[in-house]
Write an enzyme that holds these catalytic residues in place. Structure first.
Site, PDB file in Angstrom:
ATOM      1  N   THR A 289      39.009 -25.758  28.608  1.00 29.81           N
ATOM      2  CA  THR A 289      40.138 -25.580  27.683  1.00 29.81           C
ATOM      3  C   THR A 289      41.401 -25.230  28.474  1.00 29.81           C
ATOM      4  O   THR A 289      42.477 -25.800  28.249  1.00 29.81           O
ATOM      5  CB  THR A 289      39.834 -24.487  26.638  1.00 29.81           C
ATOM      6  OG1 THR A 289      38.640 -24.849  25.936  1.00 29.81           O
ATOM      7  CG2 THR A 289      40.971 -24.330  25.645  1.00 29.81           C
TER       8      THR A 289
ATOM      9  N   LYS B 213      32.087 -29.611   9.852  1.00 30.55           N
ATOM     10  CA  LYS B 213      32.182 -28.158  10.039  1.00 30.55           C
ATOM     11  C   LYS B 213      31.161 -27.504   9.126  1.00 30.55           C
ATOM     12  O   LYS B 213      30.815 -28.056   8.076  1.00 30.55           O
ATOM     13  CB  LYS B 213      33.594 -27.686   9.643  1.00 30.55           C
ATOM     14  CG  LYS B 213      34.009 -26.379  10.289  1.00 30.55           C
ATOM     15  CD  LYS B 213      34.587 -26.576  11.668  1.00 30.55           C
ATOM     16  CE  LYS B 213      34.935 -25.255  12.311  1.00 30.55           C
ATOM     17  NZ  LYS B 213      35.570 -25.422  13.621  1.00 30.55           N
TER      18      LYS B 213
HETATM   19  P1  NAD Z   1      40.086 -14.476  23.628  1.00 31.32           P
HETATM   20  O1  NAD Z   1      39.702 -13.641  22.456  1.00 31.32           O
HETATM   21  O2  NAD Z   1      39.270 -14.389  24.870  1.00 31.32           O
HETATM   22  O3  NAD Z   1      41.601 -14.187  24.040  1.00 31.32           O
HETATM   23  C1  NAD Z   1      42.618 -13.962  23.121  1.00 31.32           C
HETATM   24  C2  NAD Z   1      43.534 -12.924  23.738  1.00 31.32           C
HETATM   25  O4  NAD Z   1      44.653 -12.760  22.878  1.00 31.32           O
HETATM   26  C3  NAD Z   1      42.862 -11.554  23.900  1.00 31.32           C
HETATM   27  O5  NAD Z   1      43.090 -11.071  25.200  1.00 31.32           O
HETATM   28  C4  NAD Z   1      43.556 -10.711  22.848  1.00 31.32           C
HETATM   29  O6  NAD Z   1      43.646  -9.342  23.201  1.00 31.32           O
HETATM   30  C5  NAD Z   1      44.931 -11.372  22.800  1.00 31.32           C
HETATM   31  N1  NAD Z   1      45.712 -11.084  21.601  1.00 31.32           N
HETATM   32  C6  NAD Z   1      45.268 -10.844  20.349  1.00 31.32           C
HETATM   33  N2  NAD Z   1      46.326 -10.579  19.535  1.00 31.32           N
HETATM   34  C7  NAD Z   1      47.436 -10.667  20.300  1.00 31.32           C
HETATM   35  C8  NAD Z   1      48.827 -10.510  20.038  1.00 31.32           C
HETATM   36  N3  NAD Z   1      49.272 -10.208  18.836  1.00 31.32           N
HETATM   37  N4  NAD Z   1      49.683 -10.678  21.055  1.00 31.32           N
HETATM   38  C9  NAD Z   1      49.240 -10.984  22.296  1.00 31.32           C
HETATM   39  N5  NAD Z   1      47.949 -11.128  22.597  1.00 31.32           N
HETATM   40  C10 NAD Z   1      47.059 -10.970  21.609  1.00 31.32           C
HETATM   41  O7  NAD Z   1      40.119 -15.963  23.077  1.00 31.32           O
HETATM   42  P2  NAD Z   1      40.189 -17.308  23.924  1.00 31.32           P
HETATM   43  O8  NAD Z   1      38.845 -17.924  23.963  1.00 31.32           O
HETATM   44  O9  NAD Z   1      40.946 -17.071  25.181  1.00 31.32           O
HETATM   45  O10 NAD Z   1      41.046 -18.220  22.944  1.00 31.32           O
HETATM   46  C11 NAD Z   1      42.457 -18.090  22.854  1.00 31.32           C
HETATM   47  C12 NAD Z   1      42.985 -19.046  21.786  1.00 31.32           C
HETATM   48  O11 NAD Z   1      42.629 -20.386  22.138  1.00 31.32           O
HETATM   49  C13 NAD Z   1      42.393 -18.814  20.390  1.00 31.32           C
HETATM   50  O12 NAD Z   1      43.371 -19.151  19.435  1.00 31.32           O
HETATM   51  C14 NAD Z   1      41.256 -19.820  20.322  1.00 31.32           C
HETATM   52  O13 NAD Z   1      40.971 -20.193  18.986  1.00 31.32           O
HETATM   53  C15 NAD Z   1      41.856 -20.973  21.086  1.00 31.32           C
HETATM   54  N6  NAD Z   1      40.844 -21.875  21.666  1.00 31.32           N
HETATM   55  C16 NAD Z   1      39.912 -21.404  22.529  1.00 31.32           C
HETATM   56  C17 NAD Z   1      38.984 -22.270  23.059  1.00 31.32           C
HETATM   57  C18 NAD Z   1      37.926 -21.799  24.029  1.00 31.32           C
HETATM   58  O14 NAD Z   1      37.214 -22.652  24.568  1.00 31.32           O
HETATM   59  N7  NAD Z   1      37.787 -20.514  24.303  1.00 31.32           N
HETATM   60  C19 NAD Z   1      39.004 -23.627  22.724  1.00 31.32           C
HETATM   61  C20 NAD Z   1      39.994 -24.101  21.858  1.00 31.32           C
HETATM   62  C21 NAD Z   1      40.907 -23.192  21.335  1.00 31.32           C
END
Ligand code: NAD
Length: 363
Positions: free
Chosen positions: A150, A80
């Protein structure tokens, strides 16, 4: 912080401190374990308040990457990078170019890409100086939106969980509570609905909620609820796709589901304590770093020359791996998160052993 002591505690191989006066770059690269292959892990940019905080973060996150790579059988170890700075103020193309030169200087022991605070566009600059960057925009040779694999991986993990709990992957009539319908959550909802499931959704973003409501057939949308209401719903699976640390002292007692399977990183506030609390309540927990590994599988594939079909096959294999984790957890009577860790440690030992076979060094 006593750096060597910290490195020794979790078995880190190498830590590099980067400093460049001209661009203001200050960063740390940590390489945890390269038994499985060159280290892979994102580059995070944050205005860390202290150097200790940055070092602690990079050590913890790089170790996590060793497990995440190991659990889905990609040939990479854990690493990292953290950049100390405000992503809204301190970025410049030159800063990322010089970062690229430092990473190149590691001679292929470390590959990196986006994480919190960095974007694929930032690494377009870094890539000019180095071949060790992944997850670039498609027009620069990247593999594209990682939310797609994912979300597929989360869906496979939900099917494996259904198989383990109910003896069938059939999801028709099953009920899900999806927390967060952003890039990943919206696609998970789509998979669940296509498979006949019904969903409750919550989000703090109205446009994201509107998009999901429009795309979901009315009879399969059980409701749009407030952020605090999502935990206590009577559902089969709680699907966290927003924030970390949402499985904690307060929320676990509210849950009325049979299982938790989602994409959010670091769902358990305290692995040992909250992993045990879930088990006591009879709630099956799919280790987050396995359920959400589809994106990692995709970027790791770039290192071999991206082949979408291979990414699809490896992401679908999350199904089998999760069933192995559940079986190992039941057999050893240990929590599922620990079962996943133990299986990775076994794999690392096996690979160490097979690498003891001598081969001629490539010239
Ligand atoms: P994103 O930012 O597109 O979506 C997150 C969503 O959660 C947003 O719509 C946001 O408004 C909502 N949110 C924030 N606070 C909230 C709350 N208190 N209650 C309800 N909703 C809330 O992110 P993403 O890429 O969809 O990722 C989602 C999760 O998955 C994150 O934890 C990320 O670290 C994890 N993740 C993502 C990926 C990827 O490829 N995008 C890969 C591994 C892990």
């Amino acid at each position: 912080m006593r750096i060597f002591e910290e490195m020794a505690k979790y078995g880190h191989e190498q830590v590099h401190f980067l400093q460049h006066r001209g661009t203001g770059l200050k960063g740390i690269v940590a390489i945890h374990d390269t038994t499985l292959g060159p280290a892979l892990g994102g580059c995070r940019m944050r205005p860390y308040e202290t150097e200790e905080e940055a070092l602690f973060d990079v050590l913890r996150l790089s170790r996590g990457m060793t497990y995440k790579c190991g659990v889905v059988d990609v040939d990479n170890g854990g690493g990292k990078a953290v950049l100390i700075g405000d992503p809204n103020q301190d970025k410049s193309p030159e800063l990322f170019r010089v970062f690229g030169r430092y990473v190149q200087g590691l001679g292929g022991r470390f590959y990196t890409g986006t994480d919190m605070g960095t974007t694929p566009q930032d690494f377009v600059h870094a890539k000019r100086e180095s071949s060790c960057f992944v997850g670039l925009p498609v027009e620069y040779g990247g593999s594209g939106n990682t939310a797609v694999p994912t979300a597929l991986g989360v869906f496979e993990a939900i099917k494996a969980t259904a198989m383990w709990l109910w003896g069938s992957t059939e999801l028709t009539g099953r009920r899900f509570a999806v927390q967060g319908v952003g890039k990943v959550g919206a696609l998970v909802v789509q998979h669940l609905v296509e498979a006949g499931g019904a969903v409750y959704v919550t989000d703090v973003s109205q446009p994201n909620l509107d998009a999901v409501v429009t795309a979901t057939p009315g009879e399969q949308l059980l409701g749009v609820v407030g952020p605090e209401e999502i935990y206590g719903l009577d559902v089969d699976v709680f699907v966290p796709c927003a924030l970390g640390a949402i499985l904690n002292d307060e929320t676990i007692y509210e849950l009325r589901c049979a299982a938790v399977v989602g994409s959010a990183n670091n769902q358990l506030l305290d692995m040992e304590k909250h992993g045990a609390m879930l088990a006591e309540r009879g709630i099956l927990y799919a280790p987050d770093y396995l359920a959400n590994a589809g994106g990692l599988i995709q970027v790791a594939d770039e290192l071999q020359g991206y082949v979408p079909e291979r990414v699809l096959a490896k992401t679908k294999a999350i199904y089998d791996m999760l069933l192995q984790v559940y079986a190992f957890s039941a057999e050893r009577e240990i929590p599922t998160w620990l079962a996943a860790d133990r299986l990775v440690e076994q794999r690392i030992e096996q690979v160490k052993d097979l690498k003891a076979v001598w081969v001629q060094k490539a010239r």
